[in-house]
Enzyme design. Structure first.
Site, PDB file in Angstrom:
ATOM      1  N   HIS A  16       0.662   8.463  -5.628  1.00 18.63           N
ATOM      2  CA  HIS A  16       0.682   7.412  -4.520  1.00 18.63           C
ATOM      3  C   HIS A  16      -0.179   6.304  -4.915  1.00 18.63           C
ATOM      4  O   HIS A  16      -1.125   6.166  -5.615  1.00 18.63           O
ATOM      5  CB  HIS A  16       0.239   7.609  -3.132  1.00 18.63           C
ATOM      6  CG  HIS A  16       0.469   6.471  -2.355  1.00 18.63           C
ATOM      7  ND1 HIS A  16       1.507   6.123  -1.703  1.00 18.63           N
ATOM      8  CD2 HIS A  16      -0.521   5.578  -1.824  1.00 18.63           C
ATOM      9  CE1 HIS A  16       1.369   5.009  -1.129  1.00 18.63           C
ATOM     10  NE2 HIS A  16       0.108   4.664  -0.938  1.00 18.63           N
ATOM     11  N   ASP A  24       2.685   6.498  12.479  1.00 17.47           N
ATOM     12  CA  ASP A  24       2.044   5.659  11.277  1.00 17.47           C
ATOM     13  C   ASP A  24       3.316   4.247  11.055  1.00 17.47           C
ATOM     14  O   ASP A  24       2.800   3.306  10.804  1.00 17.47           O
ATOM     15  CB  ASP A  24       2.223   6.246  10.065  1.00 17.47           C
ATOM     16  CG  ASP A  24       1.683   5.504   8.888  1.00 17.47           C
ATOM     17  OD1 ASP A  24       0.715   4.640   8.824  1.00 17.47           O
ATOM     18  OD2 ASP A  24       2.551   5.077   7.833  1.00 17.47           O
ATOM     19  N   ARG A  59       0.355  -3.429  12.909  1.00 17.01           N
ATOM     20  CA  ARG A  59      -0.817  -4.075  12.017  1.00 17.01           C
ATOM     21  C   ARG A  59      -0.250  -5.221  11.116  1.00 17.01           C
ATOM     22  O   ARG A  59      -0.965  -6.219  11.110  1.00 17.01           O
ATOM     23  CB  ARG A  59      -1.558  -3.019  11.066  1.00 17.01           C
ATOM     24  CG  ARG A  59      -2.041  -1.950  11.792  1.00 17.01           C
ATOM     25  CD  ARG A  59      -2.094  -0.886  10.959  1.00 17.01           C
ATOM     26  NE  ARG A  59      -2.636  -1.145   9.379  1.00 17.01           N
ATOM     27  CZ  ARG A  59      -2.715  -0.256   8.459  1.00 17.01           C
ATOM     28  NH1 ARG A  59      -1.899   0.580   8.164  1.00 17.01           N
ATOM     29  NH2 ARG A  59      -3.173  -0.897   7.196  1.00 17.01           N
ATOM     30  N   SER A  93      -2.956   5.785   7.149  1.00 14.77           N
ATOM     31  CA  SER A  93      -1.860   5.509   6.831  1.00 14.77           C
ATOM     32  C   SER A  93      -1.102   6.352   5.613  1.00 14.77           C
ATOM     33  O   SER A  93      -0.035   7.032   5.738  1.00 14.77           O
ATOM     34  CB  SER A  93      -1.478   3.968   6.703  1.00 14.77           C
ATOM     35  OG  SER A  93      -0.213   3.619   6.301  1.00 14.77           O
ATOM     36  N   LYS A 122       1.221  10.171   5.596  1.00 11.01           N
ATOM     37  CA  LYS A 122       2.332  10.564   5.041  1.00 11.01           C
ATOM     38  C   LYS A 122       2.656  11.406   3.869  1.00 11.01           C
ATOM     39  O   LYS A 122       3.492  12.217   3.721  1.00 11.01           O
ATOM     40  CB  LYS A 122       3.024   9.020   4.481  1.00 11.01           C
ATOM     41  CG  LYS A 122       3.500   7.997   5.857  1.00 11.01           C
ATOM     42  CD  LYS A 122       4.168   6.810   5.277  1.00 11.01           C
ATOM     43  CE  LYS A 122       3.296   5.937   4.174  1.00 11.01           C
ATOM     44  NZ  LYS A 122       2.378   4.840   5.076  1.00 11.01           N
TER      45      LYS A 122
END
Length: 434
Positions: A82, A161, A168, A183, A187
């Protein structure tokens, strides 16, 4: 639980219990807690923060808000990578087939681009016929067959989320480190990866503008992963300037193909080898970083990574001929050269401004519903530290719509700082946190 009491206590810097956080997330997901109260809570968190126990509780609550995927029927350690977001960051398109070619299963859910950062799913959609929506059964079958599958994220994973991120985004609380950490990790954990390599970007084109903030975010995410039974490593990488030389969806696919052929920009290739060797280490496919890197370099040199990418394209319905003939990718109708206004050494390139220039050309989206043009973007000609003469090409814009061309040119040129002397070199990889 009274939401007003939780807002007040967090505003005063007090810690909430895991049970309170879980009930709050359940209520917000169900719609019994209104946006205005959650917005007030997020702002209190932005200023007061969350401690490690609270951050873990928030992450667990967001994971529990939706479905969790189990890939245990796939043999081997499933790895994922990620990135916290950058410009010309084409690492997934290189890493996924390369790591799969090393015998490590890669099963990945990726997102679309938003703002100045690109998205893996948009890039893959520029390949004619490529399917970005796969069922869980199709993913399992495909990974068992070729070792690799990538699909678009589903709203069923960590839906809390999704709601919180949207809030946000409109309440100026995106930059909160514990909120970013929970967050990302909610995921990834819900998506079922057993081992995760986090590419934490730092610099002008990243959410984290300085090294200390990036370190803090990386450490929190690694700790969260460990607490939840995952193998996690964070690699802090430089995003002061674009990583590759292509900015835009089809252009970045073309650059990924160049890297898989053994070419492409040195900087992009180096970051891919660093991240990939960590993926192999976590999966147990290499005994050391040096061994993992050597394996990946051999796969690049032997063409196995490129062959795996071609298999991957064909498996998901895309045209595998693009590997041998990149001209089959979408192409813009016009190429416009942007020349340097003066001569000098390039001492700084603000990646965010380059990404915003590509956004103005149509390569990105301002909202998740915005259409994008897969063919357009920016082809960079010079990097930080190089000398450029006045009038020499700094970049080539790939353009289909001239409406925002001048605005894009101005934004792009504002990204560059020229100096009479070359700048001090910067590291590509700052730190690896395990």
């Amino acid at each position: 639980m009274q939401m007003l009491d939780l807002i007040r206590r967090k505003r005063e810097g007090q810690a909430l219990t895991p049970a309170e956080i879980e009930a709050m997330i359940q209520g917000y997901t169900a719609g019994t807690i209104p946006d205005y109260q959650m917005a007030a809570f997020l702002m209190a968190v932005y200023f007061r923060g969350l401690d490690r126990k609270e951050t873990a509780a928030l992450t667990r609550a967001m994971v529990a808000s939706g479905e969790r995927i189990d890939w245990s029927s796939i043999p081997g350690v499933k790895v994922d990578k990620h990135s916290t977001g950058g410009v010309a960051d084409t690492t997934t398109l290189v890493l996924a087939p390369l790591v799969a070619a090393a015998g490590v299963p890669v099963v990945k859910m990726s997102g679309r681009g938003l703002g100045h950062t690109g998205g893996t799913i948009d890039k893959l959609e520029s390949i004619p016929g490529f399917r970005v929506q796969l069922s869980r059964e199709d993913m399992v079958r495909q990974v068992k067959e070729i070792g690799l599958a990538i699909t678009a994220q589903t709203g069923k994973l960590a839906p809390a989320d999704g709601k919180l991120y949207a809030l946000r985004d409109v309440t100026a609380t995106v930059e909160s480190i514990p909120l970013i950490a929970s967050s990302v990790m909610s995921k990834k954990i819900a998506a079922g990866a057993e081992a995760i390599v986090l590419d934490v970007k730092v610099g002008s084109g990243a959410f984290m503008p300085d090294l200390e903030s990036a370190r803090k975010l990386a450490r929190i995410m690694v700790d969260l992963g460990r607490e939840m039974g995952r193998r996690v490593v964070a690699v802090i990488t430089n995003m002061d300037e674009p990583l590759g030389m292509m900015v835009g969806n089809a252009l970045e696919v073309r650059e990924a193909l160049n890297v898989l052929r053994g070419g492409g920009p040195r900087e992009l290739r180096e970051v891919c080898l660093t991240l990939g060797s960590q993926m192999l280490l976590l999966a147990g496919a290499a005994g050391s970083n040096k061994e993992g890197r050597r394996l990946l370099e051999n796969l690049l040199a032997g063409g196995q990574g490129l062959k795996k990418f071609q298999q991957f394209i064909a498996a998901q319905g895309g045209d595998p001929e693009v590997v041998d003939n990149p001209q089959l990718l979408p192409q813009a109708g016009e190429q416009v050269t942007v020349a340097a206004p003066a001569g000098g050494y390039i001492s700084a390139v603000q990646a965010r401004l380059v990404g915003e220039a590509a956004l103005l050309l149509g390569a990105g989206r301002l909202t998740k519903e915005s259409p994008i043009d897969l063919a357009v973007g920016i082809e960079l000609k010079k990097r930080r530290g190089e000398y450029i003469h006045a009038g020499e090409p700094l970049a080539v814009f790939h353009v289909n719509d001239r409406t925002n061309l001048e605005a894009a040119r101005e934004r792009f040129l504002a990204a560059y700082t020229l100096a009479p002397e070359p700048p001090a070199p910067q590291p590509l990889v700052y730190e690896i946190i395990k």
